[in-house]
Scaffold this active site. Structure first.
Site, short mmCIF file in Angstrom:
data_model
loop_
_atom_site.label_atom_id
_atom_site.label_comp_id
_atom_site.label_asym_id
_atom_site.label_seq_id
_atom_site.Cartn_x
_atom_site.Cartn_y
_atom_site.Cartn_z
N ALA A 101 1.07 -1.31 0.42
CA ALA A 101 -0.38 -0.23 -0.17
C ALA A 101 0.86 0.88 -0.06
O ALA A 101 2.11 0.87 0.67
CB ALA A 101 -0.78 -0.25 1.51
N LYS A 102 0.56 2.27 -0.02
CA LYS A 102 0.70 3.44 -0.17
C LYS A 102 -0.24 4.37 0.14
O LYS A 102 -1.20 4.68 -0.73
CB LYS A 102 1.89 3.82 -1.30
#
Ligand code: GLU
Length: 410
Positions: A101-102
């Site tokens: 994720a980011k």
């Protein structure tokens, strides 16, 4: 080419090697969830600033999703999307039990006061607290964020969900953070540079290194390499690049930067050159450790280094990557080269879940172990298939994520 297209291209090149069918490619490429939120805060002068924040959760087939939060004026949905996918492949190739994720906010943190920064951070958590947590998605520092911000994130998240420091990593070492987390990405780059040289039959003392970026990654990489007898001849930050053919006294540069608000402006122990000149220096090893997209078709022909370690995420444009490969330049890709950070984040999370704290030596030993194992596997895969280290790393990552997806069922 957009950042997400570049990541996709690297994925496709490797997917071709493992004959991944189109439907599986589509499944593995698409993000699970993309969230965009409004972050409205009151500035110190009473005015209202409206910012945009993002969290992209790419894949969770191998475990909770993991990845940093970036506070930078260039942050947009496409960049975050690309970085989220990179986290999936990074965690998979290093074999951490995580997906990717980011997130981030489009903001220049240098233009905010300390209190404004805290308000922005807390407001962002208010908007996304229900989509992250210790068993779903665990944020961490990235460009423009640090351990203090992670502490605010934890505190704000716990107001909704109760005590659980494992909801975010990269926290201060004295307050549920892991020893050695801050140095981990740069140290990992150093460890891997050492391994790579060993495979190439070269010696550190005969290896001149130019490092672009003297932030958290570049700084610790420079320190490790200097101590390991490499010749660090150039370093740089936003103020420009600093070159000394006989080797820079890295300890002095570190001391200078820390005493000058983390800036090398006015550092007189080396010749001042431009960041463009640094890329083309006559060195054996180049480490881009700042922004993405810095090596492109415009400057690829200036590069004289024959080893590149990607300390930053996505520093090489795919067209430039192809040319460097044709020229026989050895490139250790970002998803391996800068995986030290997320590896120690994993250690931090494990310690938080167990309410137990490791010492610095243990963290360093385990980091060395995880990175060495990943590096050896990537090297082997590249040799077996006669492909670049990047393609080999993606092949291993795709194989693992694919397998987990199939085992779990749709
Ligand atoms: N932001 C870092 C990266 O790009 C670290 C992520 C983490 O620790 O979760 O790998």
């Amino acid at each position: 080419m957009k950042a997400s297209e570049a990541t996709q291209l690297y994925f496709e090149n490797a997917a071709d090697k493992v004959d991944l069918d189109d439907r599986m490619r589509k499944l593995l490429l698409a993000a699970k969830r993309e969230v965009q939120v409004q972050v409205a805060v009151e500035l110190d002068n009473g005015e209202i600033e409206t910012l945009v924040g993002y969290r992209v959760q790419h894949d969770n087939s191998r475990g909770p999703m993991k990845g940093g939060l970036r506070f930078h004026p260039d942050v947009d949905l496409d960049e975050v999307r690309s970085l989220a996918a990179l986290m999936t492949w990074k965690c998979a190739v290093v074999n951490l039990p995580y997906g990717g994720a980011k997130g981030g906010i489009c903001v220049d943190p240098k233009k905010l006061s300390h209190k404004e920064l805290e308000r922005v951070t807390r407001k962002f958590v208010d908007q996304i607290h229900d989509i992250f947590g210790p068993h779903t998605d665990i944020p961490a520092p990235d460009m423009g964020t640090n351990h203090e911000i992670m502490s605010w994130i934890r505190n704000q998240w716990e107001k909704y969900h109760g005590f659980n420091p494992a909801c975010v990593t990269g926290k201060p070492a004295e307050h549920y953070g892991a020893e050695g987390r801050e140095e981990a990405t740069g140290r990992g780059v150093g460890i891997l540079a050492f391994k790579l040289l060993g495979r190439l039959g070269r010696k550190p003392k005969d290896t001149r290194v130019a490092i672009q970026g003297f932030g958290n990654v570049g700084m610790h990489a420079a320190k490790f390499l200097h101590e390991a007898d490499f010749k660090v001849v150039a370093i740089s930050d936003v103020s420009g690049a600093y070159y000394r053919p006989e080797g820079i006294d890295v300890a002095k540069a570190l001391h200078y930067s820390l005493n000058h608000g983390r800036s090398l402006t006015g550092f007189e122990e080396a010749e001042r050159i431009s960041n463009t000149e640094l890329i083309g220096l006559n060195v054996e090893m180049l480490i881009p450790a700042a922004l993405g997209g810095v090596i492109t078709m415009d400057n690829v022909n200036q590069i004289r280094a024959n080893i590149i370690l990607e300390g930053a995420n996505g520093p090489i444009h795919p067209d430039a990557d192809r040319i460097l490969n044709e020229r026989g330049v050895t490139i250790l890709p970002d998803i391996v080269a800068n995986a030290g950070g997320v590896t120690v984040s994993y250690f931090e999370w494990v310690q938080n879940l167990q309410h137990y704290k490791w010492g610095l030596n243990r963290v360093r030993q385990e980091l060395d172990h995880v990175l060495t194992q990943a590096f050896d596997q990537v090297w082997q895969e590249a040799n077996d298939r006669q492909v670049s280290l990047r393609t080999a790393a993606y092949v291993i990552a795709i194989r693992r994520v694919h397998r987990a997806t199939v085992l779990a069922g749709i």
